[in-house]
Design a protein around this motif. Structure first.
Motif, PDB file in Angstrom:
ATOM      1  N   TYR A 142       0.813  -1.201   0.000  1.00 55.05           N
ATOM      2  CA  TYR A 142       0.000   0.000   0.000  1.00 55.05           C
ATOM      3  C   TYR A 142       0.859   1.268   0.000  1.00 55.05           C
ATOM      4  N   VAL A 143       1.912   1.289   0.821  1.00 56.28           N
ATOM      5  CA  VAL A 143       2.760   2.475   0.897  1.00 56.28           C
ATOM      6  C   VAL A 143       3.486   2.702  -0.425  1.00 56.28           C
ATOM      7  N   ALA A 144       3.986   1.613  -1.040  1.00 52.80           N
ATOM      8  CA  ALA A 144       4.627   1.740  -2.349  1.00 52.80           C
ATOM      9  C   ALA A 144       3.629   2.211  -3.397  1.00 52.80           C
ATOM     10  N   LEU A 145       2.402   1.693  -3.346  1.00 51.46           N
ATOM     11  CA  LEU A 145       1.366   2.115  -4.282  1.00 51.46           C
ATOM     12  C   LEU A 145       1.027   3.584  -4.094  1.00 51.46           C
ATOM     13  N   LEU A 146       1.004   4.039  -2.853  1.00 56.07           N
ATOM     14  CA  LEU A 146       0.744   5.457  -2.578  1.00 56.07           C
ATOM     15  C   LEU A 146       1.812   6.336  -3.215  1.00 56.07           C
ATOM     16  N   ALA A 147       3.075   5.933  -3.100  1.00 56.00           N
ATOM     17  CA  ALA A 147       4.162   6.711  -3.692  1.00 56.00           C
ATOM     18  C   ALA A 147       4.041   6.762  -5.216  1.00 56.00           C
ATOM     19  N   VAL A 148       3.663   5.646  -5.827  1.00 55.98           N
ATOM     20  CA  VAL A 148       3.487   5.613  -7.284  1.00 55.98           C
ATOM     21  C   VAL A 148       2.314   6.505  -7.709  1.00 55.98           C
ATOM     22  N   ALA A 149       1.193   6.419  -6.991  1.00 56.88           N
ATOM     23  CA  ALA A 149       0.032   7.250  -7.316  1.00 56.88           C
ATOM     24  C   ALA A 149       0.345   8.732  -7.132  1.00 56.88           C
TER      25      ALA A 149
ATOM     26  N   LYS B 135      -2.545 -11.098   0.625  1.00 58.28           N
ATOM     27  CA  LYS B 135      -1.982 -10.448  -0.554  1.00 58.28           C
ATOM     28  C   LYS B 135      -3.002 -10.365  -1.681  1.00 58.28           C
ATOM     29  N   LYS B 136      -3.756 -11.424  -1.864  1.00 54.80           N
ATOM     30  CA  LYS B 136      -4.750 -11.428  -2.930  1.00 54.80           C
ATOM     31  C   LYS B 136      -5.796 -10.345  -2.701  1.00 54.80           C
ATOM     32  N   ARG B 137      -6.227 -10.184  -1.464  1.00 53.44           N
ATOM     33  CA  ARG B 137      -7.257  -9.196  -1.163  1.00 53.44           C
ATOM     34  C   ARG B 137      -6.756  -7.764  -1.331  1.00 53.44           C
TER      35      ARG B 137
ATOM     36  N   GLY C 186      -7.083  -2.643  -7.133  1.00 49.53           N
ATOM     37  CA  GLY C 186      -7.618  -2.620  -8.489  1.00 49.53           C
ATOM     38  C   GLY C 186      -9.062  -2.173  -8.553  1.00 49.53           C
ATOM     39  N   VAL C 187      -9.883  -2.661  -7.634  1.00 48.66           N
ATOM     40  CA  VAL C 187     -11.302  -2.276  -7.609  1.00 48.66           C
ATOM     41  C   VAL C 187     -11.438  -0.787  -7.307  1.00 48.66           C
ATOM     42  N   LEU C 188     -10.633  -0.286  -6.381  1.00 48.85           N
ATOM     43  CA  LEU C 188     -10.674   1.136  -6.052  1.00 48.85           C
ATOM     44  C   LEU C 188     -10.351   1.987  -7.277  1.00 48.85           C
ATOM     45  N   ALA C 189      -9.311   1.611  -8.013  1.00 47.52           N
ATOM     46  CA  ALA C 189      -8.938   2.364  -9.215  1.00 47.52           C
ATOM     47  C   ALA C 189     -10.057   2.323 -10.259  1.00 47.52           C
ATOM     48  N   ALA C 190     -10.657   1.148 -10.460  1.00 48.07           N
ATOM     49  CA  ALA C 190     -11.718   1.009 -11.461  1.00 48.07           C
ATOM     50  C   ALA C 190     -12.943   1.843 -11.091  1.00 48.07           C
ATOM     51  N   VAL C 191     -13.338   1.799  -9.830  1.00 51.56           N
ATOM     52  CA  VAL C 191     -14.529   2.539  -9.389  1.00 51.56           C
ATOM     53  C   VAL C 191     -14.318   4.044  -9.548  1.00 51.56           C
ATOM     54  N   LEU C 192     -13.173   4.540  -9.108  1.00 52.88           N
ATOM     55  CA  LEU C 192     -12.912   5.972  -9.218  1.00 52.88           C
ATOM     56  C   LEU C 192     -12.821   6.415 -10.672  1.00 52.88           C
TER      57      LEU C 192
END
Length: 355
Positions: free
Chosen positions: A71-78, A140-142, A148-154
């Protein structure tokens, strides 16, 4: 004779306010200052934010902290993507049809970064308040699916409808379609839907979860102090890592709330950015708008400094990486603990961190 007080297209594709003046009045200095802020601040944030976000990704991956790492790495990328798209949007010199939608694509990346922070803080809340259930709830799967679901919904909510709502007319202007203006869709969309998703809802969730995490950390601290007073060890190395990442992300959440609060208040109390009757007041509002926007965008560049200032473990791991040493988590802990015991100052520091 009618002149037009037009906001440059690099700011917003829809901001053009007719002003009936004869002769045309000079542009207020507040507008000039605001335009300078708009043209400069994003490049400062980009120059600082991109390398710092890259350093966040590398350092956090070497901190050995399981689920929160992704999550933290994903936050930095976003955060990095939000800065890049915003810079491209502001830099464009000739407005065109694609730029008509780029503002909302930029809002999508910025909003996604904010909601990833909400996911992180929620995961930390669960880890602090329900430590025995965290491994089963956040696999990890969740976490991959949730991201991915968050990105698609937004994307569906914030970007896809704009391909119908907006149009590029013959006068080279990006504007809302007539039917959307008749039914008030344009005002509802910009004033409520975008504001709710970008700032109000993340702000509310972060306030709630951050408060609960702080309460949980204080309860755990009192428990550790009681255990330490009894002369026994209070936690394992994994427990210290979890506390470190929790404190780090609580600080990141508090900084986000501080930088986002001005924008929330601005959009809450000022419904119309431009008043067709009051030119000077419109320029003042535009200046305040640019300042609060700059503060909101700063969220995408400051996390590294928040992590570095708030968590000794992050600083230690970052310096190890800079010196090309393996991170402390991967060293021989028996040797490390022997060195701590032989050094009174380091032993006292470790005892303070544990208790």
């Amino acid at each position: 004779m009618t002149s037009t007080f037009t906001i440059p297209s690099s700011t917003d594709p829809l901001l053009s306010v007719p002003m009936s003046t004869d002769p045309p009045l000079p542009v207020p200095y507040q507008f000039t200052v605001a335009s300078t802020i708009r043209d400069v601040y994003i490049w400062v944030l980009l120059a600082v934010g991109l390398p710092c976000n890259a350093a966040c990704v590398v350092t956090i991956l070497f901190m050995h902290v399981n689920i929160a790492t992704f999550y933290v790495a994903l936050l930095a990328v976003a955060d990095s993507l939000a800065l890049i798209v915003k810079a491209i949007y502001i830099k464009r010199e000739v407005p065109d049809a694609p730029s008509c939608y780029m503002l909302y694509i930029n809002n999508f990346f910025s909003c996604y970064a904010n909601w990833v922070l909400v996911l992180i803080v929620f995961q930390r809340f669960y880890a602090v308040c329900f430590p025995l259930k965290i491994k089963g709830a956040f696999t990890k799967k969740r976490i991959y699916i949730s991201a991915g679901v968050l990105a698609a919904v937004l994307f569906v909510i914030m970007v896809v409808p704009t391909f119908y709502f907006l149009e590029w007319d013959a006068e080279s202007e990006c504007r809302w379609r007539n039917e959307t203006q008749i039914y008030g869709v344009d005002k509802v969309w910009d004033s409520w839907i975008m504001s709710l998703l970008y700032s109000y809802l993340p702000f509310l969730f972060l306030v709630v979860f951050t408060t609960l995490i702080i309460v949980g950390l204080f309860r755990h601290r009192r428990t550790r102090i009681s255990i330490c007073a009894a002369g026994t060890s209070s936690s394992s190395d994994d427990g210290k890592a979890e506390r470190a990442i929790s404190i780090m992300l609580v600080c990141a959440s508090l900084v986000f709330l501080l930088l986002t609060l001005p924008a929330c208040l601005f959009h809450l109390f000022i419904s119309d950015l431009y008043d067709q009757k009051v030119r000077q007041e419109s320029a003042e509002r535009y200046l305040v708008y640019q300042v609060v926007t700059m503060l909101s965008d700063a969220n995408h560049a400051v996390n590294f400094f928040v992590y570095f200032a708030s968590t000794r473990k992050f600083r230690r791991c970052f310096f190890d990486l800079v010196r090309c040493h393996p991170c402390l988590d991967n060293r021989d802990w028996s040797k490390e603990k022997a060195q701590i015991k032989s050094d009174p100052e380091r032993r006292e520091g470790e005892d303070e961190e544990e208790c």
